[in-house]
Design a protein around this motif. Structure first.
Motif, PDB file in Angstrom:
ATOM      1  N   GLU A 121       0.825  -1.204   0.000  1.00 39.99           N
ATOM      2  CA  GLU A 121       0.000   0.000   0.000  1.00 39.99           C
ATOM      3  C   GLU A 121       0.867   1.266   0.000  1.00 39.99           C
ATOM      4  N   GLU A 122       1.988   1.187   0.716  1.00 37.86           N
ATOM      5  CA  GLU A 122       2.910   2.321   0.784  1.00 37.86           C
ATOM      6  C   GLU A 122       3.596   2.536  -0.567  1.00 37.86           C
ATOM      7  N   TYR A 123       4.005   1.435  -1.191  1.00 31.66           N
ATOM      8  CA  TYR A 123       4.662   1.534  -2.497  1.00 31.66           C
ATOM      9  C   TYR A 123       3.697   2.099  -3.538  1.00 31.66           C
ATOM     10  N   LEU A 124       2.461   1.613  -3.532  1.00 29.60           N
ATOM     11  CA  LEU A 124       1.449   2.119  -4.462  1.00 29.60           C
ATOM     12  C   LEU A 124       1.275   3.626  -4.295  1.00 29.60           C
ATOM     13  N   ALA A 125       1.188   4.073  -3.047  1.00 27.01           N
ATOM     14  CA  ALA A 125       1.012   5.505  -2.781  1.00 27.01           C
ATOM     15  C   ALA A 125       2.208   6.316  -3.282  1.00 27.01           C
ATOM     16  N   SER A 130       0.660   9.286  -5.351  1.00 28.13           N
ATOM     17  CA  SER A 130       1.212  10.608  -5.025  1.00 28.13           C
ATOM     18  C   SER A 130       1.690  11.368  -6.255  1.00 28.13           C
ATOM     19  N   PRO A 131       2.473  10.754  -7.162  1.00 32.50           N
ATOM     20  CA  PRO A 131       2.910  11.487  -8.356  1.00 32.50           C
ATOM     21  C   PRO A 131       1.752  11.991  -9.220  1.00 32.50           C
ATOM     22  N   LEU A 132       0.620  11.268  -9.194  1.00 33.79           N
ATOM     23  CA  LEU A 132      -0.523  11.661 -10.020  1.00 33.79           C
ATOM     24  C   LEU A 132      -1.503  12.567  -9.274  1.00 33.79           C
ATOM     25  N   GLY A 133      -1.222  12.849  -7.996  1.00 34.29           N
ATOM     26  CA  GLY A 133      -2.119  13.709  -7.217  1.00 34.29           C
ATOM     27  C   GLY A 133      -3.426  13.041  -6.845  1.00 34.29           C
ATOM     28  N   MET A 134      -3.391  11.691  -6.730  1.00 34.26           N
ATOM     29  CA  MET A 134      -4.605  10.932  -6.399  1.00 34.26           C
ATOM     30  C   MET A 134      -4.734  10.831  -4.876  1.00 34.26           C
ATOM     31  N   THR A 135      -5.147  11.932  -4.275  1.00 35.52           N
ATOM     32  CA  THR A 135      -5.166  12.036  -2.811  1.00 35.52           C
ATOM     33  C   THR A 135      -6.370  11.344  -2.167  1.00 35.52           C
ATOM     34  N   ASP A 136      -7.367  10.976  -2.956  1.00 33.88           N
ATOM     35  CA  ASP A 136      -8.587  10.349  -2.422  1.00 33.88           C
ATOM     36  C   ASP A 136      -8.707   8.890  -2.844  1.00 33.88           C
ATOM     37  N   THR A 137      -7.562   8.225  -3.030  1.00 35.72           N
ATOM     38  CA  THR A 137      -7.548   6.827  -3.449  1.00 35.72           C
ATOM     39  C   THR A 137      -6.729   6.015  -2.454  1.00 35.72           C
ATOM     40  N   TRP A 138      -7.264   4.848  -2.068  1.00 35.64           N
ATOM     41  CA  TRP A 138      -6.539   3.990  -1.145  1.00 35.64           C
ATOM     42  C   TRP A 138      -7.037   2.560  -1.283  1.00 35.64           C
ATOM     43  N   ILE A 139      -6.281   1.632  -0.675  1.00 34.06           N
ATOM     44  CA  ILE A 139      -6.694   0.235  -0.580  1.00 34.06           C
ATOM     45  C   ILE A 139      -7.339   0.040   0.789  1.00 34.06           C
ATOM     46  N   ASP A 140      -8.566  -0.435   0.797  1.00 41.26           N
ATOM     47  CA  ASP A 140      -9.281  -0.675   2.050  1.00 41.26           C
ATOM     48  C   ASP A 140      -8.622  -1.844   2.782  1.00 41.26           C
ATOM     49  N   GLY A 150      -9.663  -4.248  -3.650  1.00 44.08           N
ATOM     50  CA  GLY A 150      -9.983  -3.498  -2.439  1.00 44.08           C
ATOM     51  C   GLY A 150      -9.817  -1.998  -2.537  1.00 44.08           C
ATOM     52  N   GLY A 151      -9.671  -1.474  -3.743  1.00 44.97           N
ATOM     53  CA  GLY A 151      -9.458  -0.044  -3.907  1.00 44.97           C
ATOM     54  C   GLY A 151     -10.710   0.787  -3.672  1.00 44.97           C
ATOM     55  N   VAL A 152     -10.496   2.008  -3.216  1.00 41.24           N
ATOM     56  CA  VAL A 152     -11.542   3.021  -3.094  1.00 41.24           C
ATOM     57  C   VAL A 152     -11.013   4.269  -3.785  1.00 41.24           C
ATOM     58  N   SER A 153     -11.857   4.925  -4.601  1.00 37.95           N
ATOM     59  CA  SER A 153     -11.390   6.122  -5.304  1.00 37.95           C
ATOM     60  C   SER A 153     -12.580   6.977  -5.716  1.00 37.95           C
ATOM     61  N   THR A 154     -12.266   8.063  -6.394  1.00 37.94           N
ATOM     62  CA  THR A 154     -13.271   9.007  -6.886  1.00 37.94           C
ATOM     63  C   THR A 154     -13.116   9.172  -8.389  1.00 37.94           C
ATOM     64  N   ALA A 155     -14.144   9.723  -9.022  1.00 35.10           N
ATOM     65  CA  ALA A 155     -14.058   9.992 -10.460  1.00 35.10           C
ATOM     66  C   ALA A 155     -12.944  11.000 -10.750  1.00 35.10           C
ATOM     67  N   ALA A 156     -12.782  11.997  -9.863  1.00 34.88           N
ATOM     68  CA  ALA A 156     -11.734  12.998 -10.061  1.00 34.88           C
ATOM     69  C   ALA A 156     -10.356  12.356 -10.040  1.00 34.88           C
ATOM     70  N   ASP A 157     -10.108  11.447  -9.081  1.00 36.04           N
ATOM     71  CA  ASP A 157      -8.806  10.784  -8.999  1.00 36.04           C
ATOM     72  C   ASP A 157      -8.574   9.857 -10.183  1.00 36.04           C
ATOM     73  N   SER A 159      -9.750  10.101 -13.061  1.00 37.09           N
ATOM     74  CA  SER A 159      -9.505  10.917 -14.257  1.00 37.09           C
ATOM     75  C   SER A 159      -8.019  11.243 -14.383  1.00 37.09           C
ATOM     76  N   ARG A 160      -7.360  11.429 -13.256  1.00 38.38           N
ATOM     77  CA  ARG A 160      -5.912  11.692 -13.265  1.00 38.38           C
ATOM     78  C   ARG A 160      -5.151  10.452 -13.731  1.00 38.38           C
ATOM     79  N   PHE A 161      -5.609   9.284 -13.280  1.00 44.55           N
ATOM     80  CA  PHE A 161      -4.990   8.039 -13.726  1.00 44.55           C
ATOM     81  C   PHE A 161      -5.255   7.832 -15.219  1.00 44.55           C
ATOM     82  N   ALA A 162      -6.479   8.142 -15.670  1.00 46.17           N
ATOM     83  CA  ALA A 162      -6.813   8.014 -17.092  1.00 46.17           C
ATOM     84  C   ALA A 162      -5.918   8.911 -17.944  1.00 46.17           C
ATOM     85  N   ALA A 163      -5.640  10.125 -17.466  1.00 50.58           N
ATOM     86  CA  ALA A 163      -4.758  11.037 -18.191  1.00 50.58           C
ATOM     87  C   ALA A 163      -3.357  10.447 -18.313  1.00 50.58           C
TER      88      ALA A 163
END
Length: 277
Positions: A121-125, A130-140, A150-157, A159-163
């Motif tokens: 989880e730390e490595y993923l972050a 972190s580099p993509l600014g996905m501050t509202d994404t985590w593994i439950d 087990g991921g949780v995220s938002t459409a905004a986050d 979208s950053r991954f999609a970019a």
């Protein structure tokens, strides 16, 4: 985008969608963009991305042994290790069948931890979120199959991954190109929710559109499209030919409603984008 209004008729309590252009800008959004949703298997591309960063940095090799005897990191990413869906039990020799496996992604996370000395989880972050600014994404941490579903995220986050998937900066473009080509071509298998596919082509952590039928993407999606869907009623696809990506998150589990409405929605999005050009 008028096509995004279609989600207002979806039989779900909450939905959020976003369409991203190749330059990373939003072509349109609908629904609460900062609302957290359970990703289910849309977690897998994020986990795969962390593994690919580790490969790029030299901590791992795609052909390092991992999982059952004869299996490698590449096999695990491509659902061809032979592991069962939700148990670390070999059901087939590596490279013989496309057996979709949450257990394989748990093995990947463990392999990454052993190679780097950093909790998954730390490595993923550190490597992806972190580099993509996905501050509202985590593994439950309470999720049974954390790295696989087990991921949780938002459409905004997302979208950053999609970019990032449209124009990679965290990964070298050649690494992403390899991850979105067929790994172990010609393997047959079941696409969850859509039955047997012959072949059931898959990349390294990504479902490839190719010519699969039926499929959760639309008929307007180019064969080069890639992404993932989740049993919690979520999907993310990237169409490099159209130069666009689409994120859709809901809080109703996948079922016949999604199998019917998602392809129609994707076709409408792509048709509208095409008309805009």
């Amino acid at each position: 985008m008028d096509s995004l209004r279609m989600i207002e008729n979806w039989p779900v309590p909450t939905a959020a969608v976003a369409v991203v252009r190749r330059d990373g800008t939003l072509a349109g959004t609908r629904g609460p963009q900062r609302h957290p949703f359970r990703l289910a298997s849309v977690t897998k591309p994020l986990t795969a991305y962390a593994v690919l960063v580790a490969v790029q940095e030299g901590a791992l090799e795609l052909d390092d042994p991992a999982g059952p005897a004869g299996s490698t990191v590449r096999h695990l990413l491509a659902h061809s290790s032979g592991l069962a869906f939700d148990a670390p039990k070999a059901m087939a020799p590596p490279g013989e069948r496309r057996l979709y496996s949450n257990a394989g992604f748990e093995v990947l996370a463990r392999t990454l931890r052993e190679a780097t000395g950093i909790a998954f989880e730390e490595y993923l972050a550190e490597a992806v979120l972190s580099p993509l600014g996905m501050t509202d994404t985590w593994i439950d941490p309470a999720a049974a199959a954390g790295p696989g579903a087990g991921g949780v995220s938002t459409a905004a986050d997302l979208s950053r991954f999609a970019a990032e998937l449209l124009a990679p900066k965290v990964l070298d473009p050649s690494t992403l190109a390899e991850a979105t080509r067929t790994a172990f071509p010609g393997l047959n298998g079941v696409l969850p929710g859509f039955g047997h596919q012959r072949p059931n082509d898959w990349g390294l952590g990504f479902d490839l559109r190719d010519h699969k039928s039926p499929h959760w993407m639309g008929t307007a999606n180019s064969p080069e499209s890639f992404g993932h869907f989740g049993q919690s009623g979520t999907f993310l696809w990237v169409d490099p030919v159209a130069g666009a990506a689409c994120v859709a998150l809901t809080d109703r589990d996948f079922g016949p409603w999604a199998a019917e409405l998602w392809p129609r929605f994707s076709d409408a999005v792509l048709t509208e984008l095409d008309h805009r050009h």
